[in-house]
Every structure is written in C-alpha cells, then in structure tokens.
Scaffold this active site. Sequence first.
Site, PDB file in Angstrom:
ATOM      1  N   SER A 113       0.966  -1.195  -0.074  1.00  0.00           N
ATOM      2  CA  SER A 113      -0.170   0.030  -0.066  1.00  0.00           C
ATOM      3  C   SER A 113       0.928   1.176   0.240  1.00  0.00           C
ATOM      4  O   SER A 113       1.599   1.555  -0.940  1.00  0.00           O
ATOM      5  CB  SER A 113      -0.924  -0.060   1.241  1.00  0.00           C
ATOM      6  N   ASP A 163     -10.144  -3.813  -5.480  1.00  0.00           N
ATOM      7  CA  ASP A 163      -9.556  -2.865  -4.454  1.00  0.00           C
ATOM      8  C   ASP A 163     -10.259  -1.390  -4.532  1.00  0.00           C
ATOM      9  O   ASP A 163     -10.171  -0.746  -5.545  1.00  0.00           O
ATOM     10  CB  ASP A 163      -8.022  -2.572  -4.919  1.00  0.00           C
ATOM     11  N   HIS A 167      -8.067  -4.624  -0.957  1.00  0.00           N
ATOM     12  CA  HIS A 167      -6.857  -3.853  -0.802  1.00  0.00           C
ATOM     13  C   HIS A 167      -5.979  -4.760   0.241  1.00  0.00           C
ATOM     14  O   HIS A 167      -4.699  -4.837  -0.068  1.00  0.00           O
ATOM     15  CB  HIS A 167      -7.186  -2.579   0.012  1.00  0.00           C
TER      16      HIS A 167
HETATM   17  C1  MLT Z   1      -1.443   5.994  -0.257  1.00  0.00           C
HETATM   18  O1  MLT Z   1      -1.866   7.132   0.257  1.00  0.00           O
HETATM   19  O2  MLT Z   1      -0.128   5.770  -0.151  1.00  0.00           O
HETATM   20  C2  MLT Z   1      -2.517   5.075  -0.613  1.00  0.00           C
HETATM   21  O3  MLT Z   1      -3.745   5.912  -0.756  1.00  0.00           O
HETATM   22  C3  MLT Z   1      -2.701   3.772  -0.055  1.00  0.00           C
HETATM   23  C4  MLT Z   1      -2.601   4.216   1.293  1.00  0.00           C
HETATM   24  O4  MLT Z   1      -1.918   4.262   2.225  1.00  0.00           O
HETATM   25  O5  MLT Z   1      -4.000   4.006   1.836  1.00  0.00           O
END
Ligand code: MLT
Length: 218
Positions: free
Chosen positions: A109, A159, A190
């Site tokens: 992520s 996701d 996700h």
């Molecule tokens: C981010 O902000 O890097 C992406 O949206 C993934 C997350 O951290 O939720």
Amino acid sequence: MTTTTDILARPHRFEPARVPGRDPLLLLHGTGGDETDLLSLGRALAPGAALLSPRGSVLENGMPRFFRRLSEGVFDEADLIRRTDELAEFIAAARAAHGLEAPVAVGFSNGANIAASLLLRHPGVLAGAVLLRAMKPFAANPRPGHSATPVLMISGQMDPIVPTANANALAVDLETSGAVLTRHVLPTGHGLSQADLHIAGEWLAAHGQARSGSSTET
Ligand code: MLT
C-alpha cells in the site's frame, strides 16, 4: 549537514542474513503500520534473508506513512520527492553500515507507493521490488528509461483504494522506465491474501537476484 548517524537514527529494524546469497529485503509498511509490521512477512517470503525495515517518517492523524497525501489517493508530490530521496539516503547508509547488497523492496500500500517512487526516481537503488496494492505515485513519470529492475506487481481486482486504471498506469510508468515487470491481478480487495504470499515468495525465490528477463502478465 546530515551525517550517517543522523540518517540511521531513523526508527527501523535490521535483521542480519542467516542464509548467504539471498538479496536483502527492504520492508515498507502501509499507512498506520511501523517497522515491525512486515518482519514476519519478510521472514516467510525470503527465509534467512537480511531484513531492513524503516518506519515511515510522516504522521497522518498519528499514523505513520512514508509521505504526505492531500486526500485518499492524491499525493503531495513535493513531499513524496523529499521522502523518497531521504529513503534512498537511508538505504545507502544502511548498506554501508551493514555491508549489504542492494535490497529488493517488499512494499504494501503506502509502502508499495514509495517503493514505486524509488524505482522511478532512483534507478539502481533497489535490486528489485514486490509492489503489493501499489498506485501510480507521480502524475507525470519522473525519469523514464533508466533501469532494468525486476518488479512484481500484485493488484486486487476489487481494491477500493487503487482503481484498476491507476494500477495499469503505474505498470506503464514502470515499463517505460525499463522495469522488467511481472503483473498479477487477484480477485480480491486491498488486503493481502494467501495468493499474494505464494506468488511473492515464488517470485523472490526465482527472481530475487535477477537483473533482467521478460515481461509477463497473468
Ligand atoms: C497512499 O496514500 O499511499 C495510498 O492511498 C494507500 C494508503 O496508504 O491508503
């Protein structure tokens, strides 16, 4: 002037290799995680490899992240550049301190997003990367055509955070930058699944030390 001691004061975990010849893993956690989050994942994916796991240096409502965002999926690119460059410095300092080869990143992520940024901004810093639920970090690809780094990207078809078009755009950026890309899209969201672990473990075993190959998509 920032010294190596300052750079290595960043909260992180380091586990030395127990098996020679495996690429070290750089573990990059998701939003709200920390340097301990992915240690057991790293041990499972590449048993015996050295593990280097820094904490993201930005806080969002008390949750560590690797760079600031303006809203969900909308990144503060100036901060992303700054934090990516700091992470590249940290990797260089840790490599020198511990005598490590260039690491293979395993990012989830937000951690996958800064790993993608490292690949695009600092070709050669990573020997490879496993990007789990990654998004395109920059609106415009910063440095196309610089590396032949092996990259595994695993996305979730359902996701809610990473739209398919965004993941596809990241794949294009990586390939434009010369990455040797293997892609999987799983019927999941996700969160990580057993299939992620299986695919990533096999890829690391097969490609962890690869520097070239051919692009595949499944
Ligand atoms: C981010 O902000 O890097 C992406 O949206 C993934 C997350 O951290 O939720």
